[in-house]
Write an enzyme that holds these catalytic residues in place. Structure first.
Site, short mmCIF file in Angstrom:
data_model
loop_
_atom_site.label_atom_id
_atom_site.label_comp_id
_atom_site.label_asym_id
_atom_site.label_seq_id
_atom_site.Cartn_x
_atom_site.Cartn_y
_atom_site.Cartn_z
N LYS A 134 48.61 39.05 -36.59
CA LYS A 134 50.44 39.22 -36.65
C LYS A 134 50.98 40.04 -35.34
O LYS A 134 50.00 40.77 -34.64
CB LYS A 134 50.25 40.25 -37.77
CG LYS A 134 49.77 39.86 -38.96
CD LYS A 134 49.27 40.91 -39.98
CE LYS A 134 48.55 40.32 -41.17
NZ LYS A 134 47.65 41.39 -41.74
N ARG B 83 54.89 44.66 -32.52
CA ARG B 83 53.57 45.19 -32.11
C ARG B 83 53.82 44.93 -30.45
O ARG B 83 53.78 43.60 -30.01
CB ARG B 83 52.55 44.25 -32.35
CG ARG B 83 52.08 44.71 -34.02
CD ARG B 83 50.74 43.89 -34.19
NE ARG B 83 50.38 43.97 -35.83
CZ ARG B 83 49.25 43.86 -36.18
NH1 ARG B 83 48.06 43.65 -35.63
NH2 ARG B 83 48.94 43.69 -37.63
N LYS C 275 36.22 29.62 -42.07
CA LYS C 275 36.36 31.03 -41.78
C LYS C 275 35.14 31.93 -42.19
O LYS C 275 34.29 31.55 -42.87
CB LYS C 275 37.51 31.43 -42.85
CG LYS C 275 38.71 30.85 -42.68
CD LYS C 275 39.77 31.10 -43.85
CE LYS C 275 40.34 32.57 -43.78
NZ LYS C 275 41.33 32.62 -44.69
N GLU D 29 37.73 26.37 -46.36
CA GLU D 29 38.93 25.94 -47.30
C GLU D 29 40.00 25.13 -47.10
O GLU D 29 39.96 25.05 -45.52
CB GLU D 29 39.49 27.35 -47.83
CG GLU D 29 40.04 28.22 -46.84
CD GLU D 29 40.58 29.63 -47.11
OE1 GLU D 29 40.02 30.32 -48.31
OE2 GLU D 29 41.55 30.35 -46.56
N ILE E 190 46.34 25.22 -45.05
CA ILE E 190 47.70 25.05 -45.83
C ILE E 190 48.53 25.01 -44.53
O ILE E 190 48.50 25.64 -43.50
CB ILE E 190 48.08 26.58 -46.54
CG1 ILE E 190 46.84 27.00 -47.53
CG2 ILE E 190 49.36 26.45 -47.13
CD1 ILE E 190 46.72 25.98 -48.66
N ARG F 170 42.09 48.95 -46.71
CA ARG F 170 42.27 50.17 -45.82
C ARG F 170 43.58 50.07 -45.45
O ARG F 170 44.56 49.40 -45.73
CB ARG F 170 41.45 49.79 -44.50
CG ARG F 170 41.71 48.42 -43.91
CD ARG F 170 41.37 48.12 -42.41
NE ARG F 170 41.37 46.74 -42.11
CZ ARG F 170 42.30 46.01 -41.73
NH1 ARG F 170 43.42 46.71 -41.08
NH2 ARG F 170 42.39 44.97 -41.31
N VAL G 14 47.73 48.01 -39.99
CA VAL G 14 48.58 48.22 -38.96
C VAL G 14 50.13 48.28 -39.28
O VAL G 14 50.80 49.33 -38.78
CB VAL G 14 48.56 47.10 -37.83
CG1 VAL G 14 49.55 47.19 -36.58
CG2 VAL G 14 47.03 47.19 -37.30
N GLY H 166 41.81 38.24 -37.04
CA GLY H 166 41.88 36.71 -36.88
C GLY H 166 40.71 36.01 -36.16
O GLY H 166 40.67 35.06 -35.72
#
Ligand code: ADP
Ligand code: ADP
Ligand code: MG
Length: 516
Positions: A243, A344, A164, A206, A209, A298, A301, A171
């Site tokens: 998302k 969305r 990451k 990492e 999961i 922040r 969305v 994303g």
């Protein structure tokens, strides 16, 4: 500490699209005068029409207009703005911009430069989470320095792992690696993508999961050390680690988990001295274990679903705490009521792996009625290009229970018409009809697991079959409604375009194009 409130008279919104419209509305209701900046592509946009003043930003590209830190601060100073509102994306998490604003005496409506700096670095955020005792995804709290270290770390953590980007968001810069043979290639790819998107090639590793739920906590803090959480959102339905559907509350949390995870989120905000809003994100596995992943300091969305179940206005609170107001809400005042869902609506083709779709909006009919909230900035005639984020519209619903909210969303999606570009509307309709979604059985792998694309294709075929008279009649009816809506919009647009300059009424104020 005594509270010293310095009310803002003028706020400059340094963003575009739906979040600019959202912020203009909040300013209006607070009685604050509002300006926007815009680039060539947004000359006819809704924010430009709604604001009191609009400032054209000449730039190399349409995007650079929203990123030119020096010029933005100059506009704010010259036109006597007290504060800038960054929204999400662009400069919202840019610590050097927040520092520049502070230096030039303009309030940045968001956390301080120091807080943005530490939380913007995901590795540093993990260290802060560790400090307050929050459970972390197993892995290293440091960037990968070289190939050997990457190999050793990944072996220690155990495959599958995730590479990451430390500065990541939206994303991007994420690679799942199932076995060692693909590790170094994935590290290089993630570094390249991160450098391009965030000017920071740093990556970390990492544990992956398996089939997690994405559950995030909304935090709000003032400058006097008061911090509360406003419950969680479940954002597990994703494509490309981003998302598409968000809901509140999450069906997976018990009240005990809510209190525990919420307390970690608050502790992290306290640890850094967060003023404003932030979201603390976690992954929850099948055994109900939860792991911190990152903080977004922040507005997000999906903030609207929290607003719908809490009855509070997060954007107004961002402005109020930035003015120096004390939080009048205590944790015990926060009552989560009913269920809210957001879809969305993006300019993407769900049948081509959500590829970006461009074109001109030819017809637009937003849904409405009880319990429906639509946030967007689109209009008939708008050109949708590939250079900006694909988000066109946020469709939210509220109802007493999740089942009722799903029914309401199905109804609202059925009313919504957008033509001219491909959108995620058919995707959302299919998901709302999906039994597993209805049961609350979702995770970040929901879309492939439920073969949603295949289902959308089947639904599209069904619509084309001549024997299905009802469907046809319905689509004819929608087309008629859409045509009426299109002509109303066109007339409205024409009226707005001919209105005089400098009027005080938001709807008829045409933008002042300050050529810079
Ligand atoms: P949210 O985190 O609010 O759920 P997204 O991940 O979709 O929403 O991000 C919203 C917008 O902000 C997108 O345009 C995304 O590309 C942008 N964005 C998010 N994080 C960053 C970041 N760290 N740097 C730059 N842009 C970002
Ligand atoms: P971004 O800053 O781009 O939003 P996040 O760290 O929030 O990045 O991760 C985005 C999404 O990627 C998560 O919601 C989840 O679906 C997936 N993801 C991230 N980390 C992991 C992980 N360790 N294991 C499994 N999925 C992950
Ligand atoms: Mg995230």
């Amino acid at each position: 500490m005594r509270s010293t409130v310095k009310p803002f008279k003028k706020i400059l919104i340094i963003n575009r699209g739906e979040i600019a419209v959202r912020a203009i509305r909040a300013c209006r209701e607070l009685g604050i005068s509002v300006g926007v900046i815009y680039s060539r592509a947004d000359v006819h946009s809704l924010p430009v029409k709604l604001a009191d003043e609009a400032f054209f930003m000449e730039g190399e590209s349409d995007i650079s207009a929203y990123l030119d830190q020096q010029k933005i601060v100059d506009v704010a100073r010259t036109h006597r703005y007290d504060a800038v509102y960054p929204g999400y994306g662009f400069l919202a998490e840019n610590s050097s911009f927040a520092a520049l604003c502070a230096e030039r005496g303009i309030a940045f409506i968001g956390p301080s430069a120091a807080v943005l700096h530490s939380l913007g670095d995901k590795v540093e955020a993990k260290r802060i989470a560790r400090k307050v005792g929050a459970p972390l995804v197993p892995g290293e709290d440091r960037e990968v320095p070289d190939d050997k270290d990457a190999r050793d770390s990944a072996r220690k953590i155990g495959y599958p792992i995730v590479v990451k980007a430390s500065g990541g968001g939206g994303g991007r810069g994420i690679r799942v690696v199932m076995k060692e043979a693909f590790l170094l290639k994935s590290v290089k790819e993630a570094q390249r993508e991160a450098k391009l998107a965030f000017h920071n090639p740093g990556v970390y590793i990492e544990k992956f999961i398996e089939n997690p739920r994405h559950v995030e906590f909304q935090i709000l803090g003032d400058r006097y050390g008061n911090v509360i959480h406003l419950g969680e959102r479940d954002c597990s339905v994703q494509r490309r680690h981003q998302k598409l559907i968000e809901e509140a509350p999450s069906t997976v949390l018990t009240e005990e988990m809510r209190q525990k995870i919420g307390a970690y989120a608050i502790a992290m905000a306290r640890e850094v001295g967060l003023v404003g809003v932030a979201t603390v994100e976690f992954l929850v596995d099948r055994q109900q274990n939860y792991f911190f992943i990152e903080v977004n300091p922040r507005i997000q969305v999906e903030h609207g679903v929290t607003e719908l179940i809490c009855g509070i206005d997060l954007v107004k609170w961002q402005i109020r705490v930035a003015q120096g107001e004390k939080l009048s809400l205590r944790q015990k005042d926060i009552v989560l009521r009913g269920h809210a869902i957001e879809c969305r609506i993006n300019s993407e083709d769900p049948l081509s792996e959500f590829a970006v779709s461009t074109g001109v909006i030819e017809q637009y009919l937003p849904p409405g009625g009880t319990g429906v909230r639509v946030c967007g900035g689109i209009f008939v005639g708008q050109e949708v290009s590939s250079q900006f984020d694909t988000l066109l519209l946020k469709l939210m619903v509220w109802d007493e229970t999740r089942a009722k909210a799903i029914e309401r969303m199905r109804r609202a999606l059925g009313e919504c018409i957008i033509e001219g570009v491909k959108t995620t509307l058919p995707f959302h309709r299919t998901v709302m009809d999906n039994r597993n979604f209805q049961k609350g059985d979702v995770d970040t792998d929901f879309i492939p697991k439920n073969k949603i694309s295949l289902q959308i294709r089947k639904n599209a075929e069904k619509m084309r079959q001549p024997s299905l008279l009802n469907d046809q009649v319905e689509s004819i009816r929608y087309r008629e409604i859409a045509l009426i809506a299109a002509s109303v919009y066109k007339n409205l647009k024409r009226e707005m375009g001919t209105a005089g300059n400098g009027g005080s009424n938001a709807w008829v104020t045409s933008a002042r194009k300050d050529q810079m």
